[in-house]
Design a protein around this motif. Structure first.
Motif, mmCIF file in Angstrom:
data_model
loop_
_atom_site.group_PDB
_atom_site.id
_atom_site.type_symbol
_atom_site.label_atom_id
_atom_site.label_comp_id
_atom_site.label_asym_id
_atom_site.label_seq_id
_atom_site.Cartn_x
_atom_site.Cartn_y
_atom_site.Cartn_z
ATOM 1 N N THR A 141 -2.757 10.852 0.262
ATOM 2 C CA THR A 141 -3.275 10.438 -0.952
ATOM 3 C C THR A 141 -2.194 9.424 -1.606
ATOM 4 O O THR A 141 -1.134 9.744 -1.078
ATOM 5 N N ASN A 142 -2.733 8.644 -2.482
ATOM 6 C CA ASN A 142 -1.602 7.893 -3.274
ATOM 7 C C ASN A 142 -0.967 6.754 -2.156
ATOM 8 O O ASN A 142 0.231 7.053 -1.901
ATOM 9 N N VAL A 143 -1.549 5.746 -1.628
ATOM 10 C CA VAL A 143 -1.053 5.057 -0.766
ATOM 11 C C VAL A 143 -1.463 3.547 -1.114
ATOM 12 O O VAL A 143 -2.535 3.496 -1.695
ATOM 13 N N ILE A 144 -0.552 2.516 -1.140
ATOM 14 C CA ILE A 144 -0.893 1.035 -1.471
ATOM 15 C C ILE A 144 -0.185 0.190 -0.225
ATOM 16 O O ILE A 144 0.954 0.503 0.305
ATOM 17 N N ILE A 145 -0.803 -0.592 0.085
ATOM 18 C CA ILE A 145 -0.739 -1.605 1.174
ATOM 19 C C ILE A 145 -1.000 -3.200 0.668
ATOM 20 O O ILE A 145 -1.942 -3.488 0.193
ATOM 21 N N HIS A 146 -0.017 -3.838 0.660
ATOM 22 C CA HIS A 146 0.273 -4.941 0.014
ATOM 23 C C HIS A 146 0.864 -6.023 0.792
ATOM 24 O O HIS A 146 1.976 -5.771 1.323
ATOM 25 N N GLY A 147 0.360 -7.308 0.753
ATOM 26 C CA GLY A 147 0.977 -8.486 1.432
ATOM 27 C C GLY A 147 0.960 -8.553 2.887
ATOM 28 O O GLY A 147 1.757 -9.497 3.219
ATOM 29 N N LEU A 148 0.281 -7.836 3.565
ATOM 30 C CA LEU A 148 0.277 -8.017 5.136
ATOM 31 C C LEU A 148 -0.696 -8.999 5.591
ATOM 32 O O LEU A 148 -1.958 -9.446 4.814
ATOM 33 N N ASN A 149 -0.550 -9.591 6.652
ATOM 34 C CA ASN A 149 -1.299 -10.231 7.691
ATOM 35 C C ASN A 149 -1.693 -9.380 8.619
ATOM 36 O O ASN A 149 -0.784 -8.888 9.570
ATOM 37 N N ILE A 150 -2.824 -8.877 8.815
ATOM 38 C CA ILE A 150 -3.232 -8.070 9.994
ATOM 39 C C ILE A 150 -4.362 -8.369 10.718
ATOM 40 O O ILE A 150 -5.426 -8.936 9.948
ATOM 41 N N HIS A 151 -4.088 -8.520 12.080
ATOM 42 C CA HIS A 151 -4.956 -9.421 12.685
ATOM 43 C C HIS A 151 -4.839 -8.820 14.329
ATOM 44 O O HIS A 151 -3.889 -8.454 14.547
ATOM 45 N N ASP A 152 -6.071 -9.118 15.079
ATOM 46 C CA ASP A 152 -6.047 -8.963 16.592
ATOM 47 C C ASP A 152 -5.520 -7.400 16.904
ATOM 48 O O ASP A 152 -4.739 -7.122 17.715
ATOM 49 N N CYS A 153 -6.132 -6.443 16.127
ATOM 50 C CA CYS A 153 -5.754 -4.899 16.254
ATOM 51 C C CYS A 153 -6.675 -4.557 17.541
ATOM 52 O O CYS A 153 -7.440 -5.018 17.822
ATOM 53 N N LYS A 154 -5.683 -3.686 18.415
ATOM 54 C CA LYS A 154 -6.395 -3.119 19.701
ATOM 55 C C LYS A 154 -6.649 -1.807 19.588
ATOM 56 O O LYS A 154 -5.844 -0.855 18.873
ATOM 57 N N PRO A 155 -7.638 -1.277 20.332
ATOM 58 C CA PRO A 155 -7.719 0.258 20.832
ATOM 59 C C PRO A 155 -6.638 0.737 21.272
ATOM 60 O O PRO A 155 -5.961 0.035 22.047
#
Length: 273
Positions: free
Chosen positions: A38-52
């Motif tokens: 609980t209580n998580v912040i995710i800010h300002g990232l470039n997230i791409h091409d994620c793989k299994p």
């Protein structure tokens, strides 16, 4: 920097990832998992091409690691968690969803993000039979759904979803979909339909009409362009729509300016961002 994770980055409670003032990409490997916290912040990232990834020993806290089965390759996976804020990120082209929230997750805000080049963008709700997701409440605000998107912006099950002041400039199949009696409150968005005459409808219900006519889906103050249309259902009133009163919709005519800063911000150290 480009961070290529060998395995999932598993968040703990009361943690923030703040990438302002930097240019950080999490790409080409595992991505972020928020599970039973609980209580998580995710800010300002470039997230791409994620793989299994997975079938490996993965650290889940500073003091523990254990065996993890395969992860789907989501950009951000929210699992059984609450009070989560995903803000000002740029997400694209992952193996599964860009953001998925399932298994009783709730109190989630997804705001000011820039989504591009992906098929199944956002899944909110585990399955039609997983009734615990009835507690789910999600606000989706000030995001730009841009080039190369196909569907699920979002795709909802069971819970309550406030979709407010977003800019939809591309979809190939539909923008908002759902099943299992979700409540969807669409306010002050701009929907620009594609050229395809068979994809003008904003909404998509994964069920026959006789089952969904009582589901509360409404559109209020939305701007429909290029033939876009929203199919409402249910009474359009009642207590379900009052849950998001803390965020009042602004006029859809100013959505372009509201979402002009969507995605990871370009910030300079020492100045306001």
């Amino acid at each position: 920097m480009v961070i290529k994770l060998k395995q999932e980055l598993i968040m703990n409670s009361f943690k923030t990832i703040d990438a302002r003032g930097t240019n950080v990409h999490i790409a080409n490997g595992a991505c972020i998992t928020i599970q039973y916290v609980t209580n998580v912040i995710i800010h300002g990232l470039n997230i791409h091409d994620c793989k299994p990834t997975g079938n490996a020993m993965v650290r889940s806290s500073p003091s523990h690691y254990g065996w993890r089965t395969m992860a789907d390759g989501d950009g951000i996976s929210i699992f059984g968690s609450s009070h989560i804020w995903v803000d000002h990120n740029s997400l694209s082209n992952c193996a599964d969803g860009l953001i998925d929230a399932i298994m009783g997750s709730t109190a989630i805000t997804i705001s000011n993000n820039f989504f591009t080049h992906h098929n199944e963008v956002m899944l909110l709700g585990h399955s039609d039979t997983y009734a615990r997701d009835k507690i789910m409440q999600v606000t989706i605000a000030y995001n730009h759904f841009g080039e190369g998107l196909v569907q699920r912006m979002p795709r909802c099950r069971h819970g309550y979803f406030h979709v407010v002041n977003n800019d939809y400039t591309h979809w190939e199949m539909y923008a908002i979909g759902g099943s299992a009696d979700p409540t969807i409150n669409s306010q002050g968005n701009r929907y620009l339909a594609p050229v395809n005459p068979n994809a003008k409808e904003v909404t998509h219900r994964v069920i026959t009409q006789g089952r969904w006519r009582h589901w509360n889906w409404r559109s209020e103050g939305d701007l429909m362009l290029n033939g876009a249309f929203f199919t409402p259902s249910g009474t359009g009133a009642g207590a379900n729509y009052a849950r998001a009163s803390s965020l009042s919709a602004k006029p859809s005519s100013i959505v372009s300016s509201l979402t002009s800063g969507s995605g990871a911000l370009v910030c300079r150290r020492g100045s306001q961002c």
